[in-house]
Design a protein around this motif. Structure first.
Motif, PDB file in Angstrom:
ATOM      1  N   LYS A 149     -23.210 -79.350 -44.997  1.00 38.44           N
ATOM      2  CA  LYS A 149     -22.191 -80.362 -45.250  1.00 38.44           C
ATOM      3  C   LYS A 149     -22.396 -81.532 -44.294  1.00 38.44           C
ATOM      4  O   LYS A 149     -22.676 -81.341 -43.111  1.00 38.44           O
ATOM      5  CB  LYS A 149     -20.799 -79.748 -45.046  1.00 38.44           C
ATOM      6  CG  LYS A 149     -19.705 -80.609 -45.601  1.00 38.44           C
ATOM      7  CD  LYS A 149     -18.371 -79.924 -45.552  1.00 38.44           C
ATOM      8  CE  LYS A 149     -17.318 -80.869 -46.115  1.00 38.44           C
ATOM      9  NZ  LYS A 149     -15.998 -80.303 -46.054  1.00 38.44           N
ATOM     10  N   GLU A 151     -21.503 -84.358 -41.858  1.00 37.43           N
ATOM     11  CA  GLU A 151     -20.424 -84.576 -40.885  1.00 37.43           C
ATOM     12  C   GLU A 151     -20.012 -86.047 -40.914  1.00 37.43           C
ATOM     13  O   GLU A 151     -20.836 -86.941 -41.108  1.00 37.43           O
ATOM     14  CB  GLU A 151     -20.930 -84.231 -39.472  1.00 37.43           C
ATOM     15  CG  GLU A 151     -21.432 -82.803 -39.340  1.00 37.43           C
ATOM     16  CD  GLU A 151     -20.355 -81.849 -38.898  1.00 37.43           C
ATOM     17  OE1 GLU A 151     -19.455 -82.280 -38.165  1.00 37.43           O
ATOM     18  OE2 GLU A 151     -20.421 -80.674 -39.305  1.00 37.43           O
ATOM     19  N   TYR A 152     -18.733 -86.283 -40.674  1.00 36.84           N
ATOM     20  CA  TYR A 152     -18.248 -87.656 -40.540  1.00 36.84           C
ATOM     21  C   TYR A 152     -18.674 -88.198 -39.168  1.00 36.84           C
ATOM     22  O   TYR A 152     -18.547 -87.489 -38.168  1.00 36.84           O
ATOM     23  CB  TYR A 152     -16.710 -87.705 -40.624  1.00 36.84           C
ATOM     24  CG  TYR A 152     -16.154 -87.436 -41.997  1.00 36.84           C
ATOM     25  CD1 TYR A 152     -16.170 -88.424 -42.976  1.00 36.84           C
ATOM     26  CD2 TYR A 152     -15.602 -86.197 -42.317  1.00 36.84           C
ATOM     27  CE1 TYR A 152     -15.647 -88.167 -44.237  1.00 36.84           C
ATOM     28  CE2 TYR A 152     -15.084 -85.940 -43.577  1.00 36.84           C
ATOM     29  CZ  TYR A 152     -15.109 -86.927 -44.528  1.00 36.84           C
ATOM     30  OH  TYR A 152     -14.614 -86.688 -45.775  1.00 36.84           O
ATOM     31  N   GLU A 157     -12.906 -92.757 -38.689  1.00 35.68           N
ATOM     32  CA  GLU A 157     -11.481 -93.070 -38.864  1.00 35.68           C
ATOM     33  C   GLU A 157     -11.183 -94.541 -38.565  1.00 35.68           C
ATOM     34  O   GLU A 157     -10.496 -95.208 -39.333  1.00 35.68           O
ATOM     35  CB  GLU A 157     -10.615 -92.172 -37.966  1.00 35.68           C
ATOM     36  CG  GLU A 157     -10.487 -90.739 -38.457  1.00 35.68           C
ATOM     37  CD  GLU A 157      -9.665 -90.585 -39.726  1.00 35.68           C
ATOM     38  OE1 GLU A 157      -8.806 -91.438 -40.034  1.00 35.68           O
ATOM     39  OE2 GLU A 157      -9.889 -89.577 -40.437  1.00 35.68           O
ATOM     40  N   LYS A 189     -15.688 -90.524 -50.836  1.00 33.71           N
ATOM     41  CA  LYS A 189     -15.032 -89.786 -51.919  1.00 33.71           C
ATOM     42  C   LYS A 189     -14.312 -88.553 -51.354  1.00 33.71           C
ATOM     43  O   LYS A 189     -13.158 -88.286 -51.689  1.00 33.71           O
ATOM     44  CB  LYS A 189     -16.082 -89.373 -52.959  1.00 33.71           C
ATOM     45  CG  LYS A 189     -15.505 -88.691 -54.174  1.00 33.71           C
ATOM     46  CD  LYS A 189     -16.615 -88.346 -55.157  1.00 33.71           C
ATOM     47  CE  LYS A 189     -16.049 -87.568 -56.331  1.00 33.71           C
ATOM     48  NZ  LYS A 189     -17.078 -87.120 -57.252  1.00 33.71           N
ATOM     49  N   ASP A 190     -15.016 -87.824 -50.493  1.00 38.10           N
ATOM     50  CA  ASP A 190     -14.448 -86.628 -49.866  1.00 38.10           C
ATOM     51  C   ASP A 190     -13.237 -86.994 -49.009  1.00 38.10           C
ATOM     52  O   ASP A 190     -12.207 -86.338 -49.051  1.00 38.10           O
ATOM     53  CB  ASP A 190     -15.538 -85.955 -49.002  1.00 38.10           C
ATOM     54  CG  ASP A 190     -15.082 -84.627 -48.436  1.00 38.10           C
ATOM     55  OD1 ASP A 190     -14.669 -83.764 -49.226  1.00 38.10           O
ATOM     56  OD2 ASP A 190     -15.127 -84.457 -47.194  1.00 38.10           O
ATOM     57  N   TYR A 191     -13.355 -88.086 -48.269  1.00 36.31           N
ATOM     58  CA  TYR A 191     -12.299 -88.556 -47.368  1.00 36.31           C
ATOM     59  C   TYR A 191     -11.040 -88.922 -48.170  1.00 36.31           C
ATOM     60  O   TYR A 191      -9.925 -88.527 -47.837  1.00 36.31           O
ATOM     61  CB  TYR A 191     -12.815 -89.780 -46.596  1.00 36.31           C
ATOM     62  CG  TYR A 191     -11.813 -90.439 -45.674  1.00 36.31           C
ATOM     63  CD1 TYR A 191     -11.442 -89.847 -44.468  1.00 36.31           C
ATOM     64  CD2 TYR A 191     -11.255 -91.666 -46.018  1.00 36.31           C
ATOM     65  CE1 TYR A 191     -10.541 -90.473 -43.623  1.00 36.31           C
ATOM     66  CE2 TYR A 191     -10.341 -92.295 -45.166  1.00 36.31           C
ATOM     67  CZ  TYR A 191     -10.003 -91.687 -43.957  1.00 36.31           C
ATOM     68  OH  TYR A 191      -9.107 -92.307 -43.118  1.00 36.31           O
ATOM     69  N   LYS A 192     -11.249 -89.637 -49.288  1.00 39.11           N
ATOM     70  CA  LYS A 192     -10.116 -90.053 -50.134  1.00 39.11           C
ATOM     71  C   LYS A 192      -9.443 -88.848 -50.789  1.00 39.11           C
ATOM     72  O   LYS A 192      -8.220 -88.798 -50.887  1.00 39.11           O
ATOM     73  CB  LYS A 192     -10.573 -91.052 -51.193  1.00 39.11           C
ATOM     74  CG  LYS A 192     -10.827 -92.434 -50.623  1.00 39.11           C
ATOM     75  CD  LYS A 192     -11.268 -93.391 -51.712  1.00 39.11           C
ATOM     76  CE  LYS A 192     -11.421 -94.807 -51.166  1.00 39.11           C
ATOM     77  NZ  LYS A 192     -11.920 -95.738 -52.173  1.00 39.11           N
ATOM     78  N   SER A 193     -10.247 -87.882 -51.252  1.00 40.23           N
ATOM     79  CA  SER A 193      -9.646 -86.710 -51.916  1.00 40.23           C
ATOM     80  C   SER A 193      -8.875 -85.846 -50.921  1.00 40.23           C
ATOM     81  O   SER A 193      -7.876 -85.241 -51.266  1.00 40.23           O
ATOM     82  CB  SER A 193     -10.719 -85.885 -52.626  1.00 40.23           C
ATOM     83  OG  SER A 193     -11.593 -85.292 -51.683  1.00 40.23           O
ATOM     84  N   ASN A 194      -9.307 -85.828 -49.664  1.00 43.05           N
ATOM     85  CA  ASN A 194      -8.602 -85.051 -48.631  1.00 43.05           C
ATOM     86  C   ASN A 194      -7.312 -85.741 -48.175  1.00 43.05           C
ATOM     87  O   ASN A 194      -6.407 -85.087 -47.687  1.00 43.05           O
ATOM     88  CB  ASN A 194      -9.500 -84.785 -47.418  1.00 43.05           C
ATOM     89  CG  ASN A 194     -10.567 -83.748 -47.734  1.00 43.05           C
ATOM     90  OD1 ASN A 194     -10.397 -82.919 -48.610  1.00 43.05           O
ATOM     91  ND2 ASN A 194     -11.677 -83.817 -47.021  1.00 43.05           N
ATOM     92  N   LYS A 195      -7.255 -87.076 -48.341  1.00 41.00           N
ATOM     93  CA  LYS A 195      -6.076 -87.830 -47.916  1.00 41.00           C
ATOM     94  C   LYS A 195      -4.927 -87.688 -48.901  1.00 41.00           C
ATOM     95  O   LYS A 195      -3.779 -87.881 -48.556  1.00 41.00           O
ATOM     96  CB  LYS A 195      -6.424 -89.331 -47.756  1.00 41.00           C
ATOM     97  CG  LYS A 195      -7.031 -89.643 -46.397  1.00 41.00           C
ATOM     98  CD  LYS A 195      -7.175 -91.128 -46.210  1.00 41.00           C
ATOM     99  CE  LYS A 195      -5.906 -91.710 -45.604  1.00 41.00           C
ATOM    100  NZ  LYS A 195      -5.993 -93.151 -45.322  1.00 41.00           N
TER     101      LYS A 195
END
Length: 196
Positions: A149, A151-152, A157, A189-195
């Motif tokens: 996976k 990593e950010y 942020e 995309k992952d960040y938006k779906s987690n928010k």
């Protein structure tokens, strides 16, 4: 016409031994594949089936060179029988004899073919079972399979705050984070779906 077929499972393996035995037996044409025996979708095998004619004899070094899947191999054997193509495996003594007019030897040959395809299928199933057991044990030990996976980045942020406030655009954010386009948008995309 005597037509030979040989196969190995990987590109690294060598076909010389099989080819030599088929030539020694008198095969006029030899087809060979470097491919798995699980199915019959092999380029040279397909050419062989197009070329073989009624009354020809198909010669293999061993029956597992024809295929390793019992059901599919028996289907292919039946195809050759239906088209009056004789099958010979050089490692079987009964196939060395002339079985064309001898019902008893044909029966013995058919039984041996059935046993060989069963053993080949059993070998494939055992290998797959061992593989599945190995995967299960690895998963129990916490070993992860597949791609790691992404990593950010540490600054993610803060830079996302600038993007959301329209201080910078996505292209500038990519530059600042040092990310490739595909990686950046996957993370976004992952960040938006987690928010949500």
């Amino acid at each position: 016409m005597l037509i030979g077929y040989c196969r190995v499972s990987t590109k690294e393996q060598n076909l010389d031994r099989q080819i030599e035995s088929l030539k020694d037996y008198g095969c006029e044409k030899i087809y060979s594949d470097k491919s798995t025996g699980k199915n019959f979708n092999r380029p040279e095998y397909i050419k062989l089936k197009d070329a073989i004619r009624l009354g020809d004899t198909l010669v293999v070094h061993e029956f597992d060179r024809l295929g390793r899947n019992k059901r599919l191999t028996l289907k292919e054997i039946q195809y050759f029988k239906d088209n009056q193509v004789r099958l010979i495996a050089l490692n079987l003594p009964t196939t060395q004899l002339d079985t064309s007019d001898n019902l008893m030897l044909d029966t013995i040959n058919n039984i041996v073919i059935e046993l060989y395809t069963m053993m080949a299928q059993d070998e494939v199933e055992k290998r797959e079972k061992r593989q599945q057991e190995g995967i299960r044990i690895a998963l129990e030990k916490g070993i992860k399979f597949g791609r790691r996976k992404i990593e950010y980045p540490k600054e993610w942020e803060g830079i996302m705050g600038l993007v959301e406030n329209k201080t910078i655009n996505n292209i500038k954010a990519m530059e600042m984070l040092g990310l490739k386009k595909t990686t950046y948008y996957k993370l976004l995309k992952d960040y938006k779906s987690n928010k949500v």
